[in-house]
Design a protein around this motif. Structure first.
Motif, PDB file in Angstrom:
ATOM      1  N   LEU A  86       0.827  -1.207   0.000  1.00  0.00           N
ATOM      2  CA  LEU A  86       0.000   0.000   0.000  1.00  0.00           C
ATOM      3  C   LEU A  86       0.862   1.258   0.000  1.00  0.00           C
ATOM      4  N   LEU A  87       2.004   1.210   0.665  1.00  0.00           N
ATOM      5  CA  LEU A  87       2.887   2.375   0.686  1.00  0.00           C
ATOM      6  C   LEU A  87       3.298   2.788  -0.724  1.00  0.00           C
ATOM      7  N   LEU A  88       3.504   1.811  -1.606  1.00  0.00           N
ATOM      8  CA  LEU A  88       3.838   2.128  -2.992  1.00  0.00           C
ATOM      9  C   LEU A  88       2.737   2.955  -3.641  1.00  0.00           C
ATOM     10  N   ARG A  89       1.477   2.546  -3.406  1.00  0.00           N
ATOM     11  CA  ARG A  89       0.353   3.275  -3.993  1.00  0.00           C
ATOM     12  C   ARG A  89       0.240   4.681  -3.402  1.00  0.00           C
ATOM     13  N   LEU A  90       0.499   4.802  -2.111  1.00  0.00           N
ATOM     14  CA  LEU A  90       0.440   6.111  -1.475  1.00  0.00           C
ATOM     15  C   LEU A  90       1.539   7.034  -1.994  1.00  0.00           C
ATOM     16  N   MET A  91       2.733   6.482  -2.172  1.00  0.00           N
ATOM     17  CA  MET A  91       3.853   7.291  -2.672  1.00  0.00           C
ATOM     18  C   MET A  91       3.593   7.812  -4.078  1.00  0.00           C
ATOM     19  N   ALA A  92       2.815   7.049  -4.846  1.00  0.00           N
ATOM     20  CA  ALA A  92       2.542   7.452  -6.235  1.00  0.00           C
ATOM     21  C   ALA A  92       1.529   8.586  -6.329  1.00  0.00           C
ATOM     22  N   ASP A  93       0.857   8.900  -5.224  1.00  0.00           N
ATOM     23  CA  ASP A  93      -0.178   9.938  -5.212  1.00  0.00           C
ATOM     24  C   ASP A  93       0.364  11.160  -4.489  1.00  0.00           C
ATOM     25  N   ARG A  94       0.511  12.271  -5.222  1.00  0.00           N
ATOM     26  CA  ARG A  94       1.158  13.463  -4.669  1.00  0.00           C
ATOM     27  C   ARG A  94       0.331  14.161  -3.596  1.00  0.00           C
ATOM     28  N   ARG A  95      -0.960  13.791  -3.467  1.00  0.00           N
ATOM     29  CA  ARG A  95      -1.771  14.462  -2.448  1.00  0.00           C
ATOM     30  C   ARG A  95      -1.288  14.115  -1.039  1.00  0.00           C
ATOM     31  N   TYR A  96      -0.584  12.971  -0.905  1.00  0.00           N
ATOM     32  CA  TYR A  96      -0.124  12.544   0.415  1.00  0.00           C
ATOM     33  C   TYR A  96       1.275  13.106   0.660  1.00  0.00           C
ATOM     34  N   THR A  97       1.328  14.129   1.479  1.00  0.00           N
ATOM     35  CA  THR A  97       2.578  14.856   1.696  1.00  0.00           C
ATOM     36  C   THR A  97       3.449  14.225   2.774  1.00  0.00           C
ATOM     37  N   GLU A  98       2.828  13.428   3.671  1.00  0.00           N
ATOM     38  CA  GLU A  98       3.592  12.754   4.726  1.00  0.00           C
ATOM     39  C   GLU A  98       2.995  11.367   4.934  1.00  0.00           C
ATOM     40  N   ILE A  99       3.824  10.358   4.793  1.00  0.00           N
ATOM     41  CA  ILE A  99       3.366   8.969   4.872  1.00  0.00           C
ATOM     42  C   ILE A  99       4.248   8.244   5.889  1.00  0.00           C
ATOM     43  N   VAL A 100       3.623   7.527   6.809  1.00  0.00           N
ATOM     44  CA  VAL A 100       4.361   6.743   7.796  1.00  0.00           C
ATOM     45  C   VAL A 100       3.919   5.288   7.688  1.00  0.00           C
ATOM     46  N   GLY A 101       4.873   4.394   7.486  1.00  0.00           N
ATOM     47  CA  GLY A 101       4.605   2.964   7.523  1.00  0.00           C
ATOM     48  C   GLY A 101       5.115   2.389   8.831  1.00  0.00           C
ATOM     49  N   ALA A 102       4.227   1.755   9.580  1.00  0.00           N
ATOM     50  CA  ALA A 102       4.608   1.195  10.879  1.00  0.00           C
ATOM     51  C   ALA A 102       4.326  -0.298  10.896  1.00  0.00           C
ATOM     52  N   ASP A 103       5.267  -1.069  11.414  1.00  0.00           N
ATOM     53  CA  ASP A 103       5.076  -2.515  11.517  1.00  0.00           C
ATOM     54  C   ASP A 103       5.908  -3.032  12.680  1.00  0.00           C
ATOM     55  N   VAL A 104       5.438  -4.115  13.295  1.00  0.00           N
ATOM     56  CA  VAL A 104       6.163  -4.690  14.426  1.00  0.00           C
ATOM     57  C   VAL A 104       7.368  -5.492  13.949  1.00  0.00           C
ATOM     58  N   SER A 105       7.372  -5.902  12.676  1.00  0.00           N
ATOM     59  CA  SER A 105       8.432  -6.759  12.141  1.00  0.00           C
ATOM     60  C   SER A 105       9.518  -5.938  11.463  1.00  0.00           C
ATOM     61  N   SER A 106      10.733  -6.056  11.961  1.00  0.00           N
ATOM     62  CA  SER A 106      11.857  -5.360  11.326  1.00  0.00           C
ATOM     63  C   SER A 106      12.155  -5.939   9.950  1.00  0.00           C
ATOM     64  N   VAL A 107      11.906  -7.241   9.784  1.00  0.00           N
ATOM     65  CA  VAL A 107      12.117  -7.873   8.476  1.00  0.00           C
ATOM     66  C   VAL A 107      11.169  -7.279   7.439  1.00  0.00           C
ATOM     67  N   ASN A 108       9.884  -7.129   7.798  1.00  0.00           N
ATOM     68  CA  ASN A 108       8.922  -6.515   6.877  1.00  0.00           C
ATOM     69  C   ASN A 108       9.347  -5.104   6.500  1.00  0.00           C
ATOM     70  N   LEU A 109       9.855  -4.357   7.463  1.00  0.00           N
ATOM     71  CA  LEU A 109      10.280  -2.988   7.178  1.00  0.00           C
ATOM     72  C   LEU A 109      11.484  -2.960   6.247  1.00  0.00           C
ATOM     73  N   GLN A 110      12.392  -3.919   6.387  1.00  0.00           N
ATOM     74  CA  GLN A 110      13.527  -3.995   5.472  1.00  0.00           C
ATOM     75  C   GLN A 110      13.058  -4.309   4.046  1.00  0.00           C
ATOM     76  N   ILE A 111      12.085  -5.228   3.939  1.00  0.00           N
ATOM     77  CA  ILE A 111      11.536  -5.564   2.627  1.00  0.00           C
ATOM     78  C   ILE A 111      10.837  -4.343   2.022  1.00  0.00           C
ATOM     79  N   ALA A 112      10.071  -3.620   2.853  1.00  0.00           N
ATOM     80  CA  ALA A 112       9.382  -2.418   2.369  1.00  0.00           C
ATOM     81  C   ALA A 112      10.380  -1.370   1.903  1.00  0.00           C
ATOM     82  N   GLU A 113      11.466  -1.222   2.629  1.00  0.00           N
ATOM     83  CA  GLU A 113      12.488  -0.237   2.241  1.00  0.00           C
ATOM     84  C   GLU A 113      13.074  -0.577   0.878  1.00  0.00           C
TER      85      GLU A 113
END
Length: 474
Positions: free
Chosen positions: A305-332
């Motif tokens: 979903l973060l990819l879709r949010l990043m593609a839309d310029r209306r969202y000026t600040e986006i925060v992705g939060a997850d308990v898994s550090s592995v998921n966050l590395q994959i998202a990065e």
């Protein structure tokens, strides 16, 4: 790990043009877990053989990083295992890197060879097979291969000990080289029934790309899909839905004109849309409706979903939060944050956070999304999540999606109380979700609107249900 590909096509050295690897050179490539070497043991006009040898570094293999997992769950298994020797997902990663253009069916120097079916012989020295020689035949034979799979004895000196789980495989057939490479890329880890890295939603796209043109009609496609995706039920279901959609599209193209009227095409297109696409579209529509510009993706997972949010310029600040550090590395990695211009990079932040605890970093935002999150939380812990998200963080808008348990009867194997994902702690009916949403809205000062997501069934509703919470006017 050793793999060889031979041809008797004349001239046989055309194989070098297809693989973009010169027969007179030995080349090496750094890849996951070690170094891949490519050379030609023989290269004559009559017969040409290319060899791919993956020399695994056992120390690197025992030290997983960036989402890579160790081959065994117990500590000694990191050091005592078959990975340096037996064909596995490590070999397929090397295959995809070393022969990338050939797998795509591209040849700059001899493009006319790409669509030519060549006489091929493929040998794999040691292939682990969960299911023995029979499953090698079951997977490769429908693709046009003649299969020889000889079990490797545990010890030739003691035949009474029986055979190991390894086979020596020889495949022969007349196929396009790109097809042959994609067969190997998909089926080698399927036979091993294990992967050396964490399997996320990206793997569905990889499977469908490599399986294009053959997987949708393979008689063992369910087994292939399930094993390739590390037996993760939700990913396998998504992949099978997309395969069925591809098959429907091909049938529509081949069907008589009377069957492929415009209305039928529209209805087929709607059926073909994967549920995850419906879900993203519903969430994004609700966000746009809310007017939010500063958005939280809570339980962001690997960042789809973060990819879709990043593609839309209306969202000026986006925060992705997850308990898994592995998921966050994959998202990065998926978001390619290290390559973004500074202005784009400053729009997004990834943080590790547990949604059942108060986190001051999550306060003050316009909207929060919990897409397929609450069902991963034990029901006894839901009040803590409610307090943290609706109470402490308190965004003006909260969007929650979760599976509709009533719809499960429409999925093969999910009747009789089975859940869609191994990590789901519960799945609610429409009435249960509505009761929860009403209680939360009343407790924290929100109004709530419930919406279906996905194809609507007159009897059991939609596969996903969405609740749009909006702060009540004070």
């Amino acid at each position: 790990m050793l793999l060889t590909i031979s041809t008797t096509h004349s001239p046989a050295t055309d194989l070098g043009f297809l693989l973009v690897k010169h027969p007179d050179r030995v080349q090496s490539f750094a890849t996951t877990g070690g170094t891949a070497y490519v050379w030609y043991p023989e290269a004559t006009v009559e017969r040409c053989t290319v060899a791919l040898l993956l020399d695994v570094d056992p120390v690197e293999l025992a030290r997983p990083s960036k989402g890579q997992k160790s081959p065994d769950s117990f500590s000694l298994g990191r050091y005592v295992n078959d990975r340096p020797y037996a064909a596995s997902s490590l070999l397929t990663v090397a295959l995809g890197k070393v022969f990338r253009s050939a797998m795509k069916g591209a040849s700059r120097d001899r493009p006319e060879l790409v669509d030519l079916a060549l006489p091929l012989e493929i040998r794999v020295a040691a292939l682990p097979c969960r299911g023995g020689s029979e499953i090698v035949e079951r997977l490769f034979a429908p693709l046009g291969w003649t299969v020889t799979a000889d079990p490797v004895p545990l010890d030739p000196a003691f035949p009474e000990w029986g055979v190991s789980r390894y086979v020596q495989v020889r495949l022969t057939g007349r196929l396009k080289l790109a097809d042959a490479l994609n067969h190997l890329y998909v089926l080698l880890p399927v036979l091993d029934d294990a992967k050396h890295y964490w399997v996320s939603e990206d793997e569905v796209d990889k499977l469908l790309r490599a399986g294009e043109g053959w997987l949708h009609e393979h008689p063992a496609k369910e087994v292939i899909t399930r094993r390739y995706l590390a037996n993760r039920r939700s990913l396998a279901q998504s992949a099978l839905e997309r395969l069925r959609a591809a098959a429907d599209e091909l049938e529509a193209i081949a069907a008589p004109e009377a069957v492929t009227e415009q209305l039928a095409e529209v209805e087929a297109a709607e059926r073909r849309k994967p549920l995850v696409t419906f879900r993203h579209e519903a969430v994004l529509a609700a966000l746009a409706e809310s007017g939010a510009t500063r958005v939280l993706d809570l339980g962001c997972g690997s960042g789809t979903l973060l990819l879709r949010l990043m593609a839309d310029r209306r969202y000026t600040e986006i925060v992705g939060a997850d308990v898994s550090s592995v998921n966050l590395q994959i998202a990065e990695r998926r978001l390619k944050l290290d390559r973004l211009p500074e202005r784009q990079r400053s729009r997004i932040t990834l943080i590790q956070s547990a949604l059942t605890y108060h986190d001051d970093r999550l306060t003050g935002y316009d909207a929060a999304v919990l897409m397929e999150v609450i069902e991963h939380v034990d029901e006894v812990r839901l009040p803590a999540l409610e307090r943290a998200v609706f109470g402490h963080a308190g965004p003006r808008t909260v969007i929650v999606t979760t599976p509709n348990a009533e719809y499960n009867v429409r999925y093969d194997g999910l009747a009789n109380g089975h859940l869609r994902h191994d990590d789901h702690r519960f799945e609610w009916t429409r009435a249960q979700f509505a009761a929860w949403a009403d209680r939360v809205a009343e407790a924290y000062g929100y109004a709530v609107d419930l919406r279906p997501v996905g194809d609507l069934d007159a009897e059991v509703g939609s596969p996903t249900q969405l609740a749009l919470f909006r702060k009540a006017a004070s």
